[in-house]
Enzyme design. Sequence first.
Site, PDB file in Angstrom:
ATOM      1  N   GLY B  31      11.925  17.452 -55.263  1.00  7.36           N
ATOM      2  CA  GLY B  31      11.349  16.974 -55.994  1.00  7.36           C
ATOM      3  C   GLY B  31      12.423  15.974 -56.604  1.00  7.36           C
ATOM      4  O   GLY B  31      13.508  15.599 -56.872  1.00  7.36           O
ATOM      5  N   SER B  32      11.830  15.122 -58.313  1.00 11.53           N
ATOM      6  CA  SER B  32      12.497  14.692 -58.743  1.00 11.53           C
ATOM      7  C   SER B  32      13.932  15.538 -59.145  1.00 11.53           C
ATOM      8  O   SER B  32      14.522  16.372 -59.508  1.00 11.53           O
ATOM      9  CB  SER B  32      12.015  14.230 -60.067  1.00 11.53           C
ATOM     10  OG  SER B  32      12.327  13.087 -60.403  1.00 11.53           O
ATOM     11  N   SER B  38      18.547  22.928 -57.843  1.00 16.98           N
ATOM     12  CA  SER B  38      19.969  23.593 -57.858  1.00 16.98           C
ATOM     13  C   SER B  38      18.987  24.709 -58.461  1.00 16.98           C
ATOM     14  O   SER B  38      20.227  26.132 -57.980  1.00 16.98           O
ATOM     15  CB  SER B  38      20.750  22.730 -58.401  1.00 16.98           C
ATOM     16  OG  SER B  38      20.346  21.759 -57.434  1.00 16.98           O
ATOM     17  N   ILE B 167       8.210  25.834 -67.090  1.00 10.84           N
ATOM     18  CA  ILE B 167       6.561  26.011 -68.117  1.00 10.84           C
ATOM     19  C   ILE B 167       7.600  26.612 -69.429  1.00 10.84           C
ATOM     20  O   ILE B 167       5.940  26.210 -70.603  1.00 10.84           O
ATOM     21  CB  ILE B 167       6.212  26.733 -67.428  1.00 10.84           C
ATOM     22  CG1 ILE B 167       3.964  26.501 -67.620  1.00 10.84           C
ATOM     23  CG2 ILE B 167       6.428  28.447 -67.196  1.00 10.84           C
ATOM     24  CD1 ILE B 167       4.120  25.420 -67.441  1.00 10.84           C
ATOM     25  N   GLY B 467       9.594 -22.365 -20.598  1.00 10.93           N
ATOM     26  CA  GLY B 467      10.463 -23.652 -20.810  1.00 10.93           C
ATOM     27  C   GLY B 467       9.147 -24.445 -21.940  1.00 10.93           C
ATOM     28  O   GLY B 467       8.332 -24.151 -21.055  1.00 10.93           O
ATOM     29  N   LEU B 468       9.899 -25.208 -22.036  1.00 13.03           N
ATOM     30  CA  LEU B 468       8.273 -26.718 -22.139  1.00 13.03           C
ATOM     31  C   LEU B 468       7.883 -27.683 -21.553  1.00 13.03           C
ATOM     32  O   LEU B 468       7.591 -27.139 -20.205  1.00 13.03           O
ATOM     33  CB  LEU B 468       9.696 -28.064 -23.191  1.00 13.03           C
ATOM     34  CG  LEU B 468      10.143 -27.766 -24.815  1.00 13.03           C
ATOM     35  CD1 LEU B 468      10.881 -28.563 -24.780  1.00 13.03           C
ATOM     36  CD2 LEU B 468       8.949 -27.363 -25.579  1.00 13.03           C
ATOM     37  N   LYS B 473       9.342 -27.059 -14.893  1.00 14.07           N
ATOM     38  CA  LYS B 473       8.866 -25.635 -14.799  1.00 14.07           C
ATOM     39  C   LYS B 473       8.485 -25.571 -13.385  1.00 14.07           C
ATOM     40  O   LYS B 473       8.417 -24.359 -11.841  1.00 14.07           O
ATOM     41  CB  LYS B 473       8.531 -24.550 -15.216  1.00 14.07           C
ATOM     42  CG  LYS B 473       8.901 -24.457 -17.336  1.00 14.07           C
ATOM     43  CD  LYS B 473       8.277 -23.598 -17.376  1.00 14.07           C
ATOM     44  CE  LYS B 473       6.263 -24.687 -17.501  1.00 14.07           C
ATOM     45  NZ  LYS B 473       6.648 -24.902 -18.647  1.00 14.07           N
ATOM     46  N   SER B 541       5.021 -20.170 -21.952  1.00 17.95           N
ATOM     47  CA  SER B 541       5.599 -18.616 -22.763  1.00 17.95           C
ATOM     48  C   SER B 541       6.752 -19.030 -23.663  1.00 17.95           C
ATOM     49  O   SER B 541       7.404 -18.704 -23.647  1.00 17.95           O
ATOM     50  CB  SER B 541       5.676 -17.932 -22.264  1.00 17.95           C
ATOM     51  OG  SER B 541       6.881 -18.327 -21.003  1.00 17.95           O
TER      52      SER B 541
END
Lengths: 303, 628
Positions: B31-32, B38, B167, B467-468, B473, B541
Amino acid sequence: MVDGQRLSHLQALEAESIEILREVAASFERPVMMYSIGKDSSVLLHLARKAFYPGKIPFPLLHVNTTFKFREMIAFRDRTAEEYGFELISHTNPEGLRDGINPFDHGSSRYTDIMKTQALRQALNAGRYDAAVGGARRDEEKSRAKERVFSHRNASHAWDPKNQRPELWRVFNTRLHPGESMRVFPISNWTELDVWTYIYAEDIPIVPLYFAKPRPVVERSGTLIMVDDERLPLAPGETPRMETVRFRTLGCYPLTGAIRSTAADLPSIIMEMQASRTSEREGRLIDSDSVGSMEKKKQEGYF
Amino acid sequence: MTLAMATPDTDLDLWLEQQTGKSLLRFLTCGSVDDGKSTLIGRLLYDSQLVLDDQLASLRNESRNRSVGEEGIDFSLLVDGLSAEREQGITIDVAYRFFSTHKRKFIVADTPGHEQYTRNMATGASNADLALVLIDARKGILTQTRRHSFILSLVGVKHVVLVVNKIDLVDYDQDVFHRIVAEYRAFAEPLGFKTLQAVPVSALRGDNILRSSERTAWFNGAALVPYLESIEVAEDRVAADFRFSVQWVNRPNLDFRGFSGTVLSGEIAVGDEVLVAASRKLAVVSRIVTLDGDLDTAIAGQAVTLVLDREIDVSRGDVLARPGKVPEFSNQFQARLIWMNEEPAYPGRSYLLKLGAQVVPATITDLKFRTNVNTLENGAATKLDLNEVGTVTIATDRAIAFDPYANNPLSGGFILIDRLSNATVGAGTVSYGLRRAQNLTYQTFDVNRQVRAQMKGQDAQIVWFTGLSGSGKSTIANLLEKRLTAEGRHCYILDGDNVRHGLNKDLGFTEAARVENIRRVAEVARLMADAGLIVIVSFISPFENERRLAREIAGGVRFTEVYVDTPLSVVEQRDPKGLYKRARAGEIKNFTGIDSPFEVPEDPEIVLHGGDETPSELADRLHAWLKI
């Protein structure tokens, strides 16, 4: 002991500890198990035997001998090592031995630092151990309650409490850089009562000092110190007297307080502990030096 | 509650039997900040008489100058263990506390509220069966309440108690309580908690802790401790499918070979048939060994040593299961990931993944989205920062055995470790396996890739050119195939243009179509490699992700990424098909190198410099390097 379809809490704790011990053996190159001869060490040893049965414990046991341990502890240690056939390494700080460091002339904190903390570091460095298994529990002390099961130490054995590794489920990160090491606490989640009930249920041998018996003691500022040998300096007029006492925790005899008790067997000890209103570490003089003293010692490399 | 204490007239053995037979409930408080976590735990310990005299004395000593309850004690001091925590009055790391009642033993993880310590909160939650979510009645539901609740659901905590604390400070007003509970229920609905109980308490004053408080007569529910004593949280781990994680091969001598580990779920008996998840090898359990003697059966949670009836290869990390009920076995899965390191998580980076006893290099291949832990909204992201949660795809270098976390937390939770710093940087839960996830029916055929490749006298593999367009290739791939064929190898070239005329003619050039294009080609290449062939793939690719995907699909097949690095200026000058000219003129859209990027491969096996040497020289160089 399987109760229907579910393990009891002691069975669950036992299995968890065994799993941790096996993880240590499988993950590190040179693990070692700290053996302090106390009841927690006895439980740890028992768990290690279970973890690797029918094989032998695949790592040595290391005892840091301050030279002021109770004589009965040393006798029990040697007997146990022989019976179970594990490899026992005993280390004493040679400089401390040479300089005659003792708790009377040098004070408890300097003595503890040289003969325990530094001695431990020497032994770990000498053995190049990358993992040291210990019997600390989270219910013992506040900083221990915060420590991980696999607790990382840097190359100078220091703990960094503000930067602990996250530890999820039972997936332990065992990776180290050269020189770093891990302290591992398989019985982290046990309580003192769990330890005693387990010792009873499994019939585990423990040092007889835990059982009440007439012993020679002197009383100093409310603490009963057993005169275990002639090295304990007596104040003028101070004479040891026989009292029926026992120990809840074992360490160096000049620093370990006895309690008046007639509990001479395990059931009586458990019964007595249930009714007791003080924590077991109270008998240890080194913890109460200052608030946060355990955390400080751990940062310096103390177990 | 009365403390579990033996009295002189209790039979000790009976009492011990009760002690050892008690069930264990592990819960956490969250919780906050300042919601009083504690203090609540301190109160539980104090009321169950577990605060001992010496602790109490030192506590009174430390409680000066602090806000204290009627007992004159600041309970939070009982649990804030580190010096920095006491100095700053906050909790940094998870602290474990222990108490027990007649009915149960409890291990409490007190976890920090501050956002910067969320990873420590997750640490505490990962081993908890139940959570107490604390709320300050004056403040209502805060951001941290929501974040913690989300983390709880993420790590699989199924039972929640909403503790509306302080509370007393709203005059025990039931409207305040009901409003907070209604709001929380609405928020928590999608988080899938099995039970959600709300209790109004004052940790400082002790209302509704041990017993129902007269000051909240309007509240009909159980007080906190009686509720914790009675709630049934145990998942039936024994009824689940059998999983056994091998931690340690126990081989003390030549006559004994056992597999030590923990039964994660289910049960196993001597005579049962088991299967190794990775190798699909079968054996029968011949012994279940423990120091206390052999067992007939072992159930979930037990740490034992199994002996099998035949010599099969089993090592640390292997998972044993029953035939027909095996875990998934794959090298890719989807997961939810909580990031725990200052250095962000980026897709593409390699980590070590540990799941059970399996440790394997792994990559986050895709960050699908990040979940805002405060609002639960999903959004696009390129990285995960500290304490952020994302949904990711993870690829491992080799296949591992796992289960979806929802089915089996112990075989579905993993951590990621940084390979340089060794830090635990992330924790994840497997959602489901990807791709060959239906391995459940995957057969280990007797005639497999190795057998087929051996018949051909070669190692089946994939050589992937990237590759381009115009980089050379296809030319180099052709030369390579010729050389290999001349040596008697069986090769096949998959060429971009050719495949697009057939298998992939339904695909265009959008990004999604390009991904699908590569996926299909990679799957075909994998099938051909399984048939024993040397597959040469020549595709532009251009994207790293797709090339990685291709490599992942290849699985255990040798995969060589060949980057033909020919400068754009050179290929544009060559322009064998006139495509660059048309792209420059705007006649072709999405053309790689012109208006669509080419991502230079990060880690190809080999780079061929197309501008420096002839295709023939490059093919020779590659041929020599491949050592096929």
